[in-house]
Design a protein around this motif. Structure first.
Motif, PDB file in Angstrom:
ATOM      1  N   LEU A   1      46.822 -19.054  29.005  1.00 54.41           N
ATOM      2  CA  LEU A   1      45.543 -18.493  28.581  1.00 54.41           C
ATOM      3  C   LEU A   1      45.164 -17.291  29.434  1.00 54.41           C
ATOM      4  N   LEU A   2      45.319 -17.404  30.746  1.00 51.15           N
ATOM      5  CA  LEU A   2      45.019 -16.279  31.627  1.00 51.15           C
ATOM      6  C   LEU A   2      45.929 -15.097  31.353  1.00 51.15           C
ATOM      7  N   SER A   3      47.195 -15.358  31.068  1.00 48.63           N
ATOM      8  CA  SER A   3      48.135 -14.280  30.755  1.00 48.63           C
ATOM      9  C   SER A   3      47.730 -13.557  29.478  1.00 48.63           C
ATOM     10  N   VAL A   4      47.335 -14.339  28.466  1.00 50.81           N
ATOM     11  CA  VAL A   4      46.911 -13.739  27.200  1.00 50.81           C
ATOM     12  C   VAL A   4      45.660 -12.896  27.412  1.00 50.81           C
ATOM     13  N   GLN A   5      44.690 -13.408  28.184  1.00 50.50           N
ATOM     14  CA  GLN A   5      43.467 -12.638  28.434  1.00 50.50           C
ATOM     15  C   GLN A   5      43.781 -11.359  29.193  1.00 50.50           C
ATOM     16  N   LEU A   6      44.702 -11.417  30.150  1.00 54.25           N
ATOM     17  CA  LEU A   6      45.079 -10.223  30.898  1.00 54.25           C
ATOM     18  C   LEU A   6      45.727  -9.202  29.979  1.00 54.25           C
ATOM     19  N   ILE A   7      46.631  -9.661  29.125  1.00 55.68           N
ATOM     20  CA  ILE A   7      47.295  -8.755  28.183  1.00 55.68           C
ATOM     21  C   ILE A   7      46.268  -8.131  27.249  1.00 55.68           C
ATOM     22  N   LEU A   8      45.361  -8.958  26.717  1.00 51.05           N
ATOM     23  CA  LEU A   8      44.329  -8.432  25.820  1.00 51.05           C
ATOM     24  C   LEU A   8      43.471  -7.395  26.523  1.00 51.05           C
ATOM     25  N   SER A   9      43.092  -7.663  27.760  1.00 52.77           N
ATOM     26  CA  SER A   9      42.205  -6.726  28.451  1.00 52.77           C
ATOM     27  C   SER A   9      42.890  -5.395  28.694  1.00 52.77           C
ATOM     28  N   PHE A  10      44.183  -5.401  28.953  1.00 55.49           N
ATOM     29  CA  PHE A  10      44.872  -4.132  29.175  1.00 55.49           C
ATOM     30  C   PHE A  10      45.255  -3.448  27.869  1.00 55.49           C
ATOM     31  N   VAL A  11      45.766  -4.214  26.911  1.00 55.83           N
ATOM     32  CA  VAL A  11      46.238  -3.620  25.665  1.00 55.83           C
ATOM     33  C   VAL A  11      45.083  -3.224  24.762  1.00 55.83           C
ATOM     34  N   LEU A  12      44.163  -4.152  24.492  1.00 57.40           N
ATOM     35  CA  LEU A  12      43.111  -3.867  23.533  1.00 57.40           C
ATOM     36  C   LEU A  12      42.077  -2.888  24.058  1.00 57.40           C
ATOM     37  N   LEU A  13      41.846  -2.866  25.355  1.00 59.02           N
ATOM     38  CA  LEU A  13      40.883  -1.916  25.890  1.00 59.02           C
ATOM     39  C   LEU A  13      41.418  -0.494  25.832  1.00 59.02           C
ATOM     40  N   SER A  14      42.742  -0.348  25.843  1.00 60.61           N
ATOM     41  CA  SER A  14      43.306   0.993  25.876  1.00 60.61           C
ATOM     42  C   SER A  14      43.567   1.550  24.471  1.00 60.61           C
ATOM     43  N   VAL A  15      43.475   0.729  23.449  1.00 59.71           N
ATOM     44  CA  VAL A  15      43.756   1.171  22.090  1.00 59.71           C
ATOM     45  C   VAL A  15      42.465   1.670  21.453  1.00 59.71           C
ATOM     46  N   GLN A  16      42.511   2.887  20.946  1.00 62.67           N
ATOM     47  CA  GLN A  16      41.361   3.421  20.238  1.00 62.67           C
ATOM     48  C   GLN A  16      41.865   4.028  18.941  1.00 62.67           C
ATOM     49  N   GLN A  17      41.448   3.469  17.839  1.00 64.89           N
ATOM     50  CA  GLN A  17      41.885   3.954  16.539  1.00 64.89           C
ATOM     51  C   GLN A  17      41.005   5.121  16.108  1.00 64.89           C
ATOM     52  N   GLN A  18      41.629   6.129  15.521  1.00 69.34           N
ATOM     53  CA  GLN A  18      40.917   7.295  15.014  1.00 69.34           C
ATOM     54  C   GLN A  18      40.768   7.163  13.500  1.00 69.34           C
ATOM     55  N   MET A  19      39.570   7.404  12.991  1.00 70.91           N
ATOM     56  CA  MET A  19      39.327   7.375  11.554  1.00 70.91           C
ATOM     57  C   MET A  19      38.495   8.586  11.171  1.00 70.91           C
ATOM     58  N   GLU A  20      38.767   9.109   9.981  1.00 72.13           N
ATOM     59  CA  GLU A  20      38.015  10.259   9.489  1.00 72.13           C
ATOM     60  C   GLU A  20      37.692  10.027   8.019  1.00 72.13           C
ATOM     61  N   VAL A  21      36.408  10.166   7.661  1.00 72.24           N
ATOM     62  CA  VAL A  21      35.963   9.984   6.288  1.00 72.24           C
ATOM     63  C   VAL A  21      34.974  11.100   5.941  1.00 72.24           C
ATOM     64  N   ASP A  22      34.747  11.279   4.647  1.00 71.54           N
ATOM     65  CA  ASP A  22      33.791  12.282   4.192  1.00 71.54           C
ATOM     66  C   ASP A  22      32.381  11.710   4.198  1.00 71.54           C
ATOM     67  N   SER A  23      31.424  12.553   4.548  1.00 72.03           N
ATOM     68  CA  SER A  23      30.019  12.172   4.490  1.00 72.03           C
ATOM     69  C   SER A  23      29.675  11.837   3.040  1.00 72.03           C
ATOM     70  N   GLY A  24      28.889  10.806   2.856  1.00 72.31           N
ATOM     71  CA  GLY A  24      28.480  10.420   1.507  1.00 72.31           C
ATOM     72  C   GLY A  24      29.357   9.358   0.870  1.00 72.31           C
ATOM     73  N   VAL A  25      30.491   8.985   1.506  1.00 76.48           N
ATOM     74  CA  VAL A  25      31.307   7.936   0.910  1.00 76.48           C
ATOM     75  C   VAL A  25      30.520   6.628   0.943  1.00 76.48           C
ATOM     76  N   GLU A  26      30.850   5.753   0.017  1.00 79.26           N
ATOM     77  CA  GLU A  26      30.114   4.496  -0.119  1.00 79.26           C
ATOM     78  C   GLU A  26      30.219   3.630   1.141  1.00 79.26           C
ATOM     79  N   SER A  27      31.444   3.471   1.669  1.00 80.73           N
ATOM     80  CA  SER A  27      31.597   2.618   2.853  1.00 80.73           C
ATOM     81  C   SER A  27      32.921   2.902   3.550  1.00 80.73           C
ATOM     82  N   VAL A  28      33.024   2.409   4.772  1.00 81.12           N
ATOM     83  CA  VAL A  28      34.261   2.488   5.545  1.00 81.12           C
ATOM     84  C   VAL A  28      34.436   1.152   6.258  1.00 81.12           C
ATOM     85  N   LEU A  29      35.689   0.727   6.410  1.00 81.31           N
ATOM     86  CA  LEU A  29      35.998  -0.509   7.111  1.00 81.31           C
ATOM     87  C   LEU A  29      36.504  -0.156   8.506  1.00 81.31           C
TER      88      LEU A  29
END
Length: 176
Positions: free
Chosen positions: A37-65
């Motif tokens: 459990l500690l290993s998984v939390q350590l991996i998550l804290s390093f991997v997930l904190l460093s990942v930032q997804q880029q998204m681009e949408v047009d103004s006025g679109v109904e929704s974005v996920l």
């Protein structure tokens, strides 16, 4: 008292907000499950904190996920919170329910999360009726009942302006 508990790192370990004092942790006898459990939390804290997804949408679109998913089993009493780059609460899910009263007014009635999200591990957020003011870095955080961050992911959303025409005059709605 151990050398670790006297260091500033010990305080950050206790709150779950900073580096871990592995000397202290590994010096104690632990079950394989706890070590995993500690290993998984350590991996998550390093991997997930460093990942930032880029998204681009047009103004006025109904929704974005805005995606935020995990395959790691999380406790049923975990809290899921989405915030924007101003630290405003975009959406809060706690005690098995959405908490609209905790949302910033700008986002009220414009957000939605899937049902049974803690079981499925899908914490993705639907943001509706987008404008250029929705351009932000959104952070999805999953915390334990004690307030320890179990998972964190960021999505950089850019809402692009739109060209539109009125009475033969062309306007541009800026995304900045």
């Amino acid at each position: 008292m151990s050398r670790c508990s006297q260091s500033p790192l010990w305080d950050t370990f206790q709150t779950g907000t900073g580096p871990t004092c592995w000397t202290f942790i590994l010096s104690k006898k632990m079950s394989p499950e706890l070590l995993l459990l500690l290993s998984v939390q350590l991996i998550l804290s390093f991997v997930l904190l460093s990942v930032q997804q880029q998204m681009e949408v047009d103004s006025g679109v109904e929704s974005v996920l805005l995606p935020c998913r995990t395959t790691v089993h999380l406790p049923e009493d975990a809290t899921v919170e989405w915030r924007d780059s101003n630290r405003d609460k975009v959406h809060v899910y706690e005690n098995g329910l959405d908490q609209p009263e905790e949302q910033h007014q700008f986002y009220r009635t414009r957000t939605k999360m899937n049902e049974d999200l803690l079981r499925t591990g899908d914490f993705s957020l639907t943001l509706k009726h987008l404008t250029d003011e929705d351009s932000s870095i959104y952070t999805c955080s999953v915390s334990s009942r004690e307030g320890n961050i179990l998972m964190k992911k960021q999505v950089n959303l850019r809402v692009k302006g739109q060209w539109f025409k009125s009475d033969d005059v062309v306007f541009f709605q800026s995304a900045d």
